[in-house]
Enzyme design. Structure first.
Site, PDB file in Angstrom:
ATOM      1  N   HIS A 153       0.830  -1.206   0.000  1.00 36.33           N
ATOM      2  CA  HIS A 153       0.000   0.000   0.000  1.00 36.33           C
ATOM      3  C   HIS A 153       0.867   1.259   0.000  1.00 36.33           C
ATOM      4  O   HIS A 153       0.633   2.186  -0.788  1.00 36.33           O
ATOM      5  CB  HIS A 153      -0.907  -0.026   1.233  1.00 36.33           C
ATOM      6  CG  HIS A 153      -1.692   1.227   1.442  1.00 36.33           C
ATOM      7  ND1 HIS A 153      -2.961   1.405   0.935  1.00 36.33           N
ATOM      8  CD2 HIS A 153      -1.393   2.372   2.114  1.00 36.33           C
ATOM      9  CE1 HIS A 153      -3.398   2.609   1.284  1.00 36.33           C
ATOM     10  NE2 HIS A 153      -2.469   3.208   2.004  1.00 36.33           N
ATOM     11  N   GLU A 154       1.876   1.306   0.856  1.00 34.94           N
ATOM     12  CA  GLU A 154       2.737   2.482   0.930  1.00 34.94           C
ATOM     13  C   GLU A 154       3.545   2.660  -0.353  1.00 34.94           C
ATOM     14  O   GLU A 154       3.703   3.780  -0.855  1.00 34.94           O
ATOM     15  CB  GLU A 154       3.666   2.388   2.145  1.00 34.94           C
ATOM     16  CG  GLU A 154       2.955   2.412   3.485  1.00 34.94           C
ATOM     17  CD  GLU A 154       2.089   3.654   3.679  1.00 34.94           C
ATOM     18  OE1 GLU A 154       2.505   4.739   3.229  1.00 34.94           O
ATOM     19  OE2 GLU A 154       1.005   3.533   4.268  1.00 34.94           O
ATOM     20  N   HIS A 157       1.491   4.316  -3.054  1.00 35.51           N
ATOM     21  CA  HIS A 157       1.378   5.778  -2.948  1.00 35.51           C
ATOM     22  C   HIS A 157       2.514   6.467  -3.711  1.00 35.51           C
ATOM     23  O   HIS A 157       2.318   7.529  -4.307  1.00 35.51           O
ATOM     24  CB  HIS A 157       1.429   6.209  -1.481  1.00 35.51           C
ATOM     25  CG  HIS A 157       0.117   6.105  -0.762  1.00 35.51           C
ATOM     26  ND1 HIS A 157      -1.066   6.574  -1.300  1.00 35.51           N
ATOM     27  CD2 HIS A 157      -0.196   5.599   0.466  1.00 35.51           C
ATOM     28  CE1 HIS A 157      -2.050   6.364  -0.438  1.00 35.51           C
ATOM     29  NE2 HIS A 157      -1.555   5.778   0.632  1.00 35.51           N
ATOM     30  N   GLU A 207      -6.227   6.598  -1.483  1.00 39.71           N
ATOM     31  CA  GLU A 207      -6.119   5.471  -0.559  1.00 39.71           C
ATOM     32  C   GLU A 207      -6.711   4.202  -1.173  1.00 39.71           C
ATOM     33  O   GLU A 207      -6.144   3.108  -1.055  1.00 39.71           O
ATOM     34  CB  GLU A 207      -6.828   5.794   0.760  1.00 39.71           C
ATOM     35  CG  GLU A 207      -6.155   6.865   1.596  1.00 39.71           C
ATOM     36  CD  GLU A 207      -4.852   6.402   2.228  1.00 39.71           C
ATOM     37  OE1 GLU A 207      -4.507   5.203   2.110  1.00 39.71           O
ATOM     38  OE2 GLU A 207      -4.173   7.241   2.836  1.00 39.71           O
TER      39      GLU A 207
END
Length: 286
Positions: A153-154, A157, A207
């Protein structure tokens, strides 16, 4: 018929008339001066606002990266770092597995993954491949698969350009706050409004995209994408009774995240099985 004789105007009346005319001329002169001053002031204010807005719109990537380098060095200096090398090796192992699935331009970044000794259930990515894992998140991301979901997920980004987009919004927010303060004098109200509109760490759409892209990355690295659902169920349980309203939250609610991920699960499971068949089997563990 003899025309009437013109009567002389009394001197007092002439004096009053002259005074009245003088006052009217002076009033008109003052009004003109005020109007000119207002026009000049408005022009200067407009130029100032334009300059501020342009500064916010044109903040460069190099400047953003510079700011983050300073922030990263500050964090490493002032925020305690986990000293348990077993945990550090474990987190770095999972991170390296996920990073290997990224496009070459991102694999080649100077990645640095640090576990900070902080109870926050959170993680953070910065330009240049700097990833902060707060130790508190290991309480809910308590399996290698769940941790891979966090790191995927990070990383998403960063690869999806969310970090740079967020910082441009932050710069524009600062510009709008300054403009609002100058134009209205309502500094606090304008600042609060722009913070809500622009200063959330990432938008909810970003997100959601990071969740989906991260799920695919972890699957390609050989981690079970179903752990993403486990992660958000655990996160939801840990926040029971303390969750802020979703509209003002920096993240979508866990139930919303899981629902948004369902359409991506079939493809992610296919990628996971392909990775396993290709012999990609992670061996990270505490």
């Amino acid at each position: 018929m003899v025309p009437p004789k013109a009567r002389a105007v009394p001197r007092d009346s002439l004096r009053e008339l002259n005074l009245g005319l003088a006052h009217e001329v002076e009033r008109m002169r003052l009004d003109s001066t005020r109007l000119a001053a207002a026009l000049v002031g408005g022009f200067v204010t407009a130029l100032t606002m334009l300059s501020i807005a342009e500064a916010g719109l044109w903040v460069s990537e190099k400047e953003i990266e510079r700011r983050y380098r300073v922030e990263w060095l500050t964090m490493k200096k002032h925020v305690p770092i986990v000293q348990d090398q077993r945990i550090n090796r474990y987190v770095l192992c999972v991170a390296n597995d996920v990073i290997k699935t990224l496009d070459a331009q991102y694999q080649d970044l100077n990645w640095e993954v640090i576990v900070f000794d902080d109870p926050a259930k959170n993680a953070q990515v910065m330009p240049g491949g700097k990833v902060a894992i707060y130790s508190g998140i290991l309480d809910v991301a308590d399996t290698p698969d769940a941790l891979a979901a966090v790191i995927g997920h990070e990383a998403a980004h960063l690869t999806q350009g969310h970090v740079m987009e967020r910082e441009r919004r932050a710069a524009q927010s600062e510009a709008l706050t300054m403009i609002g303060n100058a134009a209205t004098g309502l500094g606090g109200m304008v600042s609060d409004a722009t913070m809500l509109a622009f200063m959330l760490p990432f938008t909810r759409d970003q997100e959601t995209e990071a969740d989906a892209v991260g799920m695919h990355s972890m699957a390609k690295a050989g981690y079970d994408p179903r752990a993403t659902f486990y992660l958000w169920k655990a996160m939801s349980a840990s926040e029971e009774g303390a969750r802020p309203a979703e509209f003002a939250s920096t993240h979508p609610a866990p139930d919303t995240r899981m629902a948004d991920l369902v359409p991506h699960l079939t493809q992610a499971l296919t990628e996971y099985n392909q990775a396993r068949e290709a012999g990609i089997r992670p061996h990270c563990g505490t």
